[in-house]
Every structure is written in structure tokens, then in C-alpha cells.
Scaffold this motif. Sequence first.
Motif, mmCIF file in Angstrom:
data_model
loop_
_atom_site.group_PDB
_atom_site.id
_atom_site.type_symbol
_atom_site.label_atom_id
_atom_site.label_comp_id
_atom_site.label_asym_id
_atom_site.label_seq_id
_atom_site.Cartn_x
_atom_site.Cartn_y
_atom_site.Cartn_z
ATOM 1 N N GLY A 230 0.808 -1.207 0.000
ATOM 2 C CA GLY A 230 0.000 0.000 0.000
ATOM 3 C C GLY A 230 0.843 1.259 0.000
ATOM 4 N N ARG A 231 1.894 1.280 0.803
ATOM 5 C CA ARG A 231 2.753 2.470 0.850
ATOM 6 C C ARG A 231 3.433 2.702 -0.499
ATOM 7 N N LYS A 232 3.851 1.633 -1.126
ATOM 8 C CA LYS A 232 4.494 1.768 -2.431
ATOM 9 C C LYS A 232 3.522 2.335 -3.460
ATOM 10 N N GLU A 233 2.292 1.848 -3.430
ATOM 11 C CA GLU A 233 1.288 2.308 -4.396
ATOM 12 C C GLU A 233 0.866 3.749 -4.136
ATOM 13 N N LEU A 234 0.771 4.139 -2.874
ATOM 14 C CA LEU A 234 0.279 5.471 -2.524
ATOM 15 C C LEU A 234 1.341 6.555 -2.613
ATOM 16 N N ALA A 235 2.609 6.172 -2.696
ATOM 17 C CA ALA A 235 3.694 7.161 -2.647
ATOM 18 C C ALA A 235 3.529 8.241 -3.703
ATOM 19 N N ARG A 236 3.056 7.873 -4.895
ATOM 20 C CA ARG A 236 2.937 8.850 -5.993
ATOM 21 C C ARG A 236 1.871 9.906 -5.720
ATOM 22 N N TYR A 237 0.900 9.560 -4.870
ATOM 23 C CA TYR A 237 -0.199 10.487 -4.603
ATOM 24 C C TYR A 237 0.078 11.412 -3.419
ATOM 25 N N MET A 238 1.019 11.032 -2.577
ATOM 26 C CA MET A 238 1.184 11.732 -1.303
ATOM 27 C C MET A 238 1.954 13.041 -1.422
ATOM 28 N N THR A 239 2.375 13.378 -2.632
ATOM 29 C CA THR A 239 2.993 14.679 -2.877
ATOM 30 C C THR A 239 2.054 15.623 -3.624
ATOM 31 N N LEU A 240 0.833 15.175 -3.888
ATOM 32 C CA LEU A 240 -0.112 15.959 -4.691
ATOM 33 C C LEU A 240 -1.103 16.696 -3.776
ATOM 34 N N LEU A 250 -10.522 15.082 5.852
ATOM 35 C CA LEU A 250 -11.156 13.874 6.370
ATOM 36 C C LEU A 250 -10.680 13.512 7.768
ATOM 37 N N GLY A 251 -9.746 14.277 8.318
ATOM 38 C CA GLY A 251 -9.356 14.062 9.700
ATOM 39 C C GLY A 251 -7.999 13.428 9.915
ATOM 40 N N PHE A 252 -7.298 13.088 8.836
ATOM 41 C CA PHE A 252 -5.929 12.610 9.006
ATOM 42 C C PHE A 252 -5.033 13.807 9.323
ATOM 43 N N THR A 253 -4.004 13.563 10.117
ATOM 44 C CA THR A 253 -3.097 14.646 10.499
ATOM 45 C C THR A 253 -1.884 14.658 9.583
ATOM 46 N N GLU A 254 -1.175 15.775 9.593
ATOM 47 C CA GLU A 254 0.051 15.866 8.803
ATOM 48 C C GLU A 254 1.055 14.803 9.236
ATOM 49 N N ALA A 255 1.084 14.497 10.526
ATOM 50 C CA ALA A 255 1.989 13.448 11.013
ATOM 51 C C ALA A 255 1.618 12.091 10.431
ATOM 52 N N GLU A 256 0.323 11.833 10.271
ATOM 53 C CA GLU A 256 -0.114 10.552 9.717
ATOM 54 C C GLU A 256 0.194 10.433 8.227
ATOM 55 N N LEU A 257 0.381 11.569 7.567
ATOM 56 C CA LEU A 257 0.696 11.551 6.142
ATOM 57 C C LEU A 257 2.201 11.612 5.875
ATOM 58 N N ASP A 259 6.287 10.361 6.125
ATOM 59 C CA ASP A 259 7.102 9.136 6.142
ATOM 60 C C ASP A 259 6.363 7.924 5.578
ATOM 61 N N GLY A 260 5.645 8.127 4.482
ATOM 62 C CA GLY A 260 4.957 7.020 3.836
ATOM 63 C C GLY A 260 3.575 6.731 4.353
ATOM 64 N N GLY A 261 3.157 7.411 5.406
ATOM 65 C CA GLY A 261 1.813 7.222 5.926
ATOM 66 C C GLY A 261 1.759 6.305 7.131
ATOM 67 N N SER A 262 0.950 6.673 8.108
ATOM 68 C CA SER A 262 0.777 5.842 9.299
ATOM 69 C C SER A 262 0.013 4.572 8.949
ATOM 70 N N ASP A 263 0.049 3.602 9.855
ATOM 71 C CA ASP A 263 -0.710 2.373 9.639
ATOM 72 C C ASP A 263 -2.200 2.675 9.502
ATOM 73 N N ARG A 264 -2.717 3.598 10.313
ATOM 74 C CA ARG A 264 -4.152 3.935 10.230
ATOM 75 C C ARG A 264 -4.498 4.491 8.862
ATOM 76 N N PHE A 265 -3.643 5.363 8.354
ATOM 77 C CA PHE A 265 -3.894 5.951 7.042
ATOM 78 C C PHE A 265 -3.826 4.887 5.953
ATOM 79 N N ILE A 266 -2.780 4.067 5.948
ATOM 80 C CA ILE A 266 -2.622 3.034 4.921
ATOM 81 C C ILE A 266 -3.782 2.045 4.966
ATOM 82 N N ASP A 267 -4.197 1.651 6.164
ATOM 83 C CA ASP A 267 -5.305 0.690 6.277
ATOM 84 C C ASP A 267 -6.614 1.280 5.762
ATOM 85 N N ALA A 268 -6.777 2.600 5.869
ATOM 86 C CA ALA A 268 -7.981 3.241 5.343
ATOM 87 C C ALA A 268 -7.953 3.332 3.827
#
Length: 317
Positions: A230-240, A250-257, A259-268
Amino acid sequence: MARAAAPGEGGRLAGRPALPHDAAGFGEWAAMQLGRLGVWIPTDRLDAAALRALLRVVEGRGYGTLWYPESRGYESVALAGFLLANSERLVIGSSIANIYARDAFTARRALATLNGLHGGRFALGLGVSHIPMVEGLRGHRYDKPVPAMRAYLDGIRKAGDAPLEGPVLLAALGPLMLKLAAAESDGAVPYNVTPEHTAEAAAALGPGKVLAVEQKVCVETDKARARALGRKELARYMTLPNYVNNWLRLGFTEAELADGGSDRFIDAMVLSGDAATVQAGLRRHFEAGATHLCIQPVTEEGDTRHRDAMLDALAET
């Protein structure tokens, strides 16, 4: 694009060509034609033979629609023609066609051409894309998203006097674009969202609209492996910014976004686990108001065996 229903019309969308959805109402037609489940695939990674193989799998498993993006590879309209010509019953949907890649007149003619030649099986999903894809890659100026889309939709309307030749959907994330989708199109195709966003989008769109939600899935019981994929797939979107801003809404924090995303973010973002667990996550979108789900299998690059096994496991029988 539908006008608002006049009093007494019961929500029926007027002014459309005499297609099956005109008699039942567009929402009912869309539910029947798109199906509950479709498949979203990054088609730029596939050559002609692989695309044909994919179509056989998707169509053979009973999915209603195949969705594809427009990025740095295949041109959207040409690819749609290939996919339609090599399938029999699938609806083919652009998710999305970049409005900076062709003018509104051409988009209108593409909608008419593809549906005229392929039995009304094309849905035109439109989006404003992202600054790097518009300014850096195409050399255009990236305008404010909502005014740019509104002007484009006006251009589509002005490109012909007859009713539109098929559905037009918008890549809508924020409240203003969702409002525009409700007023000026047949619905929305949100990407990288949660069931909470689906509920907000359904409320903004109102009844009789398509809400075709993309959801990444990974049928994999090894949670660490699923999250790594999931982190590999989402990496391209996390700079946009378009996506980042929506995730923050939606309630995710900058910290959760970070370093590749927190576990909570990736699982969502990527539903993982066994097939039953993933299906339970998909049901949350339907419960929130989605009319259609575009599932995107997340695998190692080129692992079509895992992709096809997921499509098999998640297909509705």
C-alpha cells in the motif's frame, strides 16, 4: 449532464436520448449498467496483449465496468476505443480524462463517437488532474479547479444542441467540486477516499446521481506485506496537494501523512486482509451511499496472478 428535474417529474432526468436509462431514471440505469462493482486499473503498465487478458478476466468475473486513468502513457480516448473494441458488454469509464488534454468540443465528440460505435458503453469521467501533470508535463497553465471545470462543462454543453450522448462524471473531492458535480453532471468518481467521504459526497450529490468510488484493495493476510504494498502504491499520490488537502479534511493529520503514511492511514486507503474482511470494508462505502465501487487491486509490479486472484475472490456471484 442533467438539468434539475422539474416539479412533477419524480426525479427523472429529462432531455436525454431514448436510451434504457431514460425510461427508468438515470440512477436506476447506472446501477444496472455500471453494476455494483467495477475494476480500476493503471492501464499504462499494460501492453495490448495484457490489456486484452485483463478485459477477459474482468468481463469473465462478472464485473460491470472497467475504469482507467490518463497519466503519462496512453491517451484516454484512443485507449477507450481499444478497450471497447476488445470487450463485449463491459462499460468502459475514464477515471479520469484530463480536461487539459483535449478541448471541450473534442470531449463531446469523443463521448458521442465512442457511444455511437460501441452500443452506449462509455462513461466520460473528467478531472482537473494535478499541477505537475498539467504545467510540468503538458505546458498548460493550471487554473483554479472549480472555475476551470465549470468552464469546461459549459463548453461541452455549447458543443451541440442535442442531448448529451452519454454520462459525464466529475472527479470530485472537495465540497465545491461536489456541488458542481451535483448541479452540472451525472455524478462523481472520487479517488483515494474513505467511507466518511462517500457519505459526504452522497449527501452533496443527492438522489439520482452516480457515485462511483475508487477503493484500493489487497487480499493479503500478512498485514506487514499488505501495508508495504500500500505504501508503495500510494507514494505517488502523497505529494499531490489535491489529495493531501482532502485527507486533511477527512481528519488525518500531517503526522499521519508523513514518512509514507501511518498504519491507520494506509489501512484506510488500502483495504487488506482475507476476502471477507475486504468485502466488509467495501460494504461500508455502499452503506455510506456509493452507487458503484471501482476496486483497484494493489500488488507487486506485474503480479497479474495476484491481481486476478483478488478479482476472483471479490467478484459478486
